[in-house]
Design a protein around this motif. Structure first.
Motif, PDB file in Angstrom:
ATOM      1  N   LYS A 157       5.029  -0.121  -7.529  1.00 18.27           N
ATOM      2  CA  LYS A 157       5.996   0.339  -6.545  1.00 18.27           C
ATOM      3  C   LYS A 157       6.102   1.854  -6.503  1.00 18.27           C
ATOM      4  CE  LYS A 157       7.110  -3.662  -5.054  1.00 18.27           C
ATOM      5  NZ  LYS A 157       6.698  -4.053  -3.696  1.00 18.27           N
ATOM      6  N   VAL A 158       5.876   2.484  -7.643  1.00 18.39           N
ATOM      7  CA  VAL A 158       5.904   3.944  -7.705  1.00 18.39           C
ATOM      8  C   VAL A 158       4.708   4.388  -8.510  1.00 18.39           C
ATOM      9  CG1 VAL A 158       8.412   4.152  -7.548  1.00 18.39           C
ATOM     10  CG2 VAL A 158       7.355   3.913  -9.784  1.00 18.39           C
ATOM     11  N   LEU A 159       4.361   5.658  -8.357  1.00 16.97           N
ATOM     12  CA  LEU A 159       3.266   6.189  -9.139  1.00 16.97           C
ATOM     13  C   LEU A 159       3.648   6.235 -10.608  1.00 16.97           C
ATOM     14  CD1 LEU A 159       2.016   9.151  -6.928  1.00 16.97           C
ATOM     15  CD2 LEU A 159       0.844   7.008  -7.371  1.00 16.97           C
ATOM     16  N   GLY A 160       2.787   5.717 -11.449  1.00 16.35           N
ATOM     17  CA  GLY A 160       3.056   5.755 -12.884  1.00 16.35           C
ATOM     18  C   GLY A 160       2.742   7.124 -13.446  1.00 16.35           C
ATOM     19  N   LYS A 161       2.693   7.186 -14.785  1.00 16.36           N
ATOM     20  CA  LYS A 161       2.366   8.441 -15.416  1.00 16.36           C
ATOM     21  C   LYS A 161       0.958   8.865 -15.026  1.00 16.36           C
ATOM     22  CE  LYS A 161       5.339   7.833 -19.470  1.00 16.36           C
ATOM     23  NZ  LYS A 161       5.385   7.786 -20.947  1.00 16.36           N
ATOM     24  N   TRP A 179      -5.930  12.084  -6.089  1.00 16.40           N
ATOM     25  CA  TRP A 179      -6.015  10.853  -6.878  1.00 16.40           C
ATOM     26  C   TRP A 179      -5.609  11.060  -8.338  1.00 16.40           C
ATOM     27  CZ3 TRP A 179      -7.448   5.678  -6.478  1.00 16.40           C
ATOM     28  CH2 TRP A 179      -7.737   5.228  -5.185  1.00 16.40           C
ATOM     29  N   GLU A 180      -5.479  12.305  -8.784  1.00 20.70           N
ATOM     30  CA  GLU A 180      -5.270  12.568 -10.210  1.00 20.70           C
ATOM     31  C   GLU A 180      -4.056  11.859 -10.797  1.00 20.70           C
ATOM     32  OE1 GLU A 180      -4.844  16.380 -13.254  1.00 20.70           O
ATOM     33  OE2 GLU A 180      -5.042  16.688 -11.101  1.00 20.70           O
ATOM     34  N   LEU A 215       0.804  -1.222   0.000  1.00 19.12           N
ATOM     35  CA  LEU A 215       0.000   0.000   0.000  1.00 19.12           C
ATOM     36  C   LEU A 215       0.839   1.276   0.000  1.00 19.12           C
ATOM     37  CD1 LEU A 215      -2.879  -0.962   2.486  1.00 19.12           C
ATOM     38  CD2 LEU A 215      -3.044  -0.707   0.016  1.00 19.12           C
ATOM     39  N   ASN A 216       2.082   1.210  -0.495  1.00 23.32           N
ATOM     40  CA  ASN A 216       2.919   2.408  -0.537  1.00 23.32           C
ATOM     41  C   ASN A 216       2.310   3.486  -1.414  1.00 23.32           C
ATOM     42  OD1 ASN A 216       4.856   1.463   1.197  1.00 23.32           O
ATOM     43  ND2 ASN A 216       6.192   0.667  -0.401  1.00 23.32           N
ATOM     44  N   THR A 217       1.687   3.085  -2.505  1.00 24.79           N
ATOM     45  CA  THR A 217       1.098   4.069  -3.414  1.00 24.79           C
ATOM     46  C   THR A 217      -0.036   4.824  -2.732  1.00 24.79           C
ATOM     47  OG1 THR A 217       1.678   2.692  -5.314  1.00 24.79           O
ATOM     48  CG2 THR A 217       0.007   4.388  -5.652  1.00 24.79           C
ATOM     49  N   LEU A 218      -0.915   4.109  -2.022  1.00 26.60           N
ATOM     50  CA  LEU A 218      -2.019   4.766  -1.326  1.00 26.60           C
ATOM     51  C   LEU A 218      -1.503   5.625  -0.174  1.00 26.60           C
ATOM     52  CD1 LEU A 218      -5.071   5.055  -1.375  1.00 26.60           C
ATOM     53  CD2 LEU A 218      -5.234   3.108   0.174  1.00 26.60           C
ATOM     54  N   GLN A 219      -0.428   5.201   0.471  1.00 23.02           N
ATOM     55  CA  GLN A 219       0.167   6.012   1.538  1.00 23.02           C
ATOM     56  C   GLN A 219       0.711   7.323   0.969  1.00 23.02           C
ATOM     57  OE1 GLN A 219       0.644   5.028   5.215  1.00 23.02           O
ATOM     58  NE2 GLN A 219       0.601   7.253   4.972  1.00 23.02           N
ATOM     59  N   HIS A 220       1.345   7.246  -0.195  1.00 22.86           N
ATOM     60  CA  HIS A 220       1.854   8.446  -0.853  1.00 22.86           C
ATOM     61  C   HIS A 220       0.700   9.362  -1.249  1.00 22.86           C
ATOM     62  CE1 HIS A 220       4.634  10.855  -3.279  1.00 22.86           C
ATOM     63  NE2 HIS A 220       3.716  10.844  -4.234  1.00 22.86           N
ATOM     64  N   LEU A 221      -0.378   8.782  -1.725  1.00 19.42           N
ATOM     65  CA  LEU A 221      -1.555   9.566  -2.082  1.00 19.42           C
ATOM     66  C   LEU A 221      -2.117  10.280  -0.851  1.00 19.42           C
ATOM     67  CD1 LEU A 221      -4.384   8.381  -4.422  1.00 19.42           C
ATOM     68  CD2 LEU A 221      -4.967   9.279  -2.182  1.00 19.42           C
ATOM     69  N   SER A 222      -2.141   9.584   0.295  1.00 14.04           N
ATOM     70  CA  SER A 222      -2.662  10.186   1.520  1.00 14.04           C
ATOM     71  C   SER A 222      -1.792  11.346   1.978  1.00 14.04           C
ATOM     72  CB  SER A 222      -2.757   9.124   2.623  1.00 14.04           C
ATOM     73  OG  SER A 222      -3.655   8.098   2.254  1.00 14.04           O
ATOM     74  N   ALA A 223      -0.478  11.219   1.795  1.00 12.33           N
ATOM     75  CA  ALA A 223       0.414  12.322   2.162  1.00 12.33           C
ATOM     76  C   ALA A 223       0.127  13.549   1.299  1.00 12.33           C
ATOM     77  CB  ALA A 223       1.867  11.886   2.010  1.00 12.33           C
ATOM     78  N   PRO A 251     -11.000  -1.763  -8.654  1.00 12.22           N
ATOM     79  CA  PRO A 251     -10.800  -1.346 -10.053  1.00 12.22           C
ATOM     80  C   PRO A 251      -9.453  -0.677 -10.303  1.00 12.22           C
ATOM     81  CG  PRO A 251     -13.007  -0.764  -9.302  1.00 12.22           C
ATOM     82  CD  PRO A 251     -12.249  -1.221  -8.097  1.00 12.22           C
ATOM     83  N   HIS A 252      -8.781  -0.226  -9.237  1.00 10.73           N
ATOM     84  CA  HIS A 252      -7.498   0.464  -9.380  1.00 10.73           C
ATOM     85  C   HIS A 252      -6.330  -0.399  -8.894  1.00 10.73           C
ATOM     86  CE1 HIS A 252     -10.091   3.922 -10.018  1.00 10.73           C
ATOM     87  NE2 HIS A 252     -10.673   3.656  -8.867  1.00 10.73           N
ATOM     88  N   THR A 253      -6.541  -1.699  -8.830  1.00 15.55           N
ATOM     89  CA  THR A 253      -5.502  -2.600  -8.328  1.00 15.55           C
ATOM     90  C   THR A 253      -4.178  -2.464  -9.077  1.00 15.55           C
ATOM     91  OG1 THR A 253      -7.145  -4.193  -7.538  1.00 15.55           O
ATOM     92  CG2 THR A 253      -4.917  -5.011  -7.894  1.00 15.55           C
ATOM     93  N   PRO A 254      -4.145  -2.416 -10.429  1.00 14.75           N
ATOM     94  CA  PRO A 254      -2.844  -2.301 -11.109  1.00 14.75           C
ATOM     95  C   PRO A 254      -2.050  -1.077 -10.672  1.00 14.75           C
ATOM     96  CG  PRO A 254      -4.557  -2.908 -12.669  1.00 14.75           C
ATOM     97  CD  PRO A 254      -5.249  -2.552 -11.399  1.00 14.75           C
ATOM     98  N   SER A 255      -2.733   0.040 -10.444  1.00 10.77           N
ATOM     99  CA  SER A 255      -2.027   1.251 -10.019  1.00 10.77           C
ATOM    100  C   SER A 255      -1.617   1.178  -8.555  1.00 10.77           C
ATOM    101  CB  SER A 255      -2.911   2.480 -10.255  1.00 10.77           C
ATOM    102  OG  SER A 255      -3.229   2.620 -11.620  1.00 10.77           O
ATOM    103  N   LEU A 256      -2.470   0.611  -7.711  1.00 10.85           N
ATOM    104  CA  LEU A 256      -2.177   0.555  -6.277  1.00 10.85           C
ATOM    105  C   LEU A 256      -1.061  -0.419  -5.947  1.00 10.85           C
ATOM    106  CD1 LEU A 256      -5.795   0.663  -4.830  1.00 10.85           C
ATOM    107  CD2 LEU A 256      -4.080   2.450  -4.671  1.00 10.85           C
ATOM    108  N   THR A 257      -0.886  -1.445  -6.767  1.00 10.36           N
ATOM    109  CA  THR A 257       0.152  -2.435  -6.479  1.00 10.36           C
ATOM    110  C   THR A 257       1.487  -2.063  -7.108  1.00 10.36           C
ATOM    111  OG1 THR A 257      -0.631  -3.715  -8.382  1.00 10.36           O
ATOM    112  CG2 THR A 257      -1.462  -4.341  -6.210  1.00 10.36           C
TER     113      THR A 257
END
Length: 316
Positions: free
Chosen positions: A221-225, A156-157, A38-46, A213-219
């Motif tokens: 390691k880093v935020l994609g484009k 979330w953008e 959940l690193n991606t969601l943690q980064h989003l929360s920050a 529905p956002h599993t590929p992005s959430l899993t």
């Protein structure tokens, strides 16, 4: 004796320390977190925490410190049990491209404090918390939910093009549709420090079903484009940038004189100046170019003779 030796060996074996038993996971137990670390969601929360300051500072009328706490995953029934039966605002935030609604959870006493501040009071909270929210409190919480929806969408953008719409406020979580008590949820908690007192927390609860529905992005390691930018938003930003104003000035002359002469100046004295046909034209602290002083439509004006592009000066 054979029997005697065997008895001593048996006693030594019983006294020998043993490792604790380890058991394999039980078959059929569901994994509450299918998204990994959940690193991606943690980064989003920050990212969202930084934006929440602009939401709460106007209401609290003071500077606010905001931060995101580590995420945790648990069943919704366990999360409800942790909050006890104290008055709490449960605001469903409908998420586009999501299944179950995301929940904005605000402590009741903090909501009452916000309401008192909203109507010009000092932020007082009664000793005995009421059992339900007044219509005024519900209206204020609906407005607060709408104010938080925009920063949530912006946070979330980079991950996905989604938006959030607040729904009807509930003080009883059992009345919320779309989230079952046994459903796993991801709790994102935000701390708000707004004075000498203890900080308060605001939770955003994501049902795992809403995030699937956002599993590929959430899993990742880093935020994609980032998602494709909205053309209307880009055009609006461009128009806003083009309306920014800058001070434009021209220095006709900069004469110098000794301190003694300056101290002797009096009303009516004349300070001689001289300037060339081309005078510098400045934008802020940068030189835009040179021009000739004249008139236009009966007003003093400067005709630009040369223009120095700022990027050309920086590369020179």
């Amino acid at each position: 004796m054979v029997n005697g030796g065997s008895s001593q060996g048996e006693q030594d074996r019983r006294d020998r320390p043993r490792d604790r038993a380890t058991h394999a996971p039980a078959l059929g137990v569901a994994n509450l977190n299918p998204f990994g670390d959940l690193n991606t969601l943690q980064h989003l929360s920050a990212r969202l925490a930084r934006s929440l300051r602009s939401v709460f500072e106007p209401v609290l009328r003071r500077e606010v410190r905001a931060w995101a706490e580590p995420l945790r995953v648990q069943r919704f029934t366990d999360y409800r049990a942790e909050r006890t039966d104290a008055l709490t605002a449960w605001i469903p935030m409908t998420m586009t491209m999501g299944g179950a609604p995301v929940l904005l959870v605000i402590d009741g006493r903090f909501a009452i404090e916000l309401l008192d501040l909203f109507f010009g009071g000092p932020g007082g909270v009664p000793h005995d918390t009421p059992s339900e929210f007044s219509p005024a409190a519900e209206a204020m919480l609906m407005r607060l939910g709408a104010m938080i929806a925009d920063p949530m969408t912006a946070a979330w953008e980079p991950l996905a093009s989604v938006s959030f719409q607040p729904g009807r406020i509930e003080s009883n979580p059992s009345m919320i549709s779309g989230v079952d008590t046994e459903d796993p949820v991801v709790i994102t908690r935000f701390g708000l420090g707004h004075g000498p007192g203890a900080p308060v927390t605001v939770d955003i609860v994501y049902p795992v079903a809403a995030l699937k529905p956002h599993t590929p992005s959430l899993t990742g390691k880093v935020l994609g484009k980032g998602a494709a930018l909205d053309p209307a938003w880009q055009n609006g930003l461009a128009r806003a940038v083009m309306q920014v104003t800058f001070p434009v000035r021209s220095v006709l002359a900069e004469p110098t004189m000794p301190l003694a002469r300056l101290m002797d100046l009096k009303q009516g004295d004349v300070i001689p100046i001289s300037f060339t046909s081309d005078v510098p034209v400045m934008v802020g602290g940068d030189r835009l170019g040179t021009g000739t002083v004249g008139t236009s439509n009966g007003r003093a004006a400067i005709r630009l003779n040369t223009i120095n592009r700022l990027h050309e000066e920086e590369s020179a």
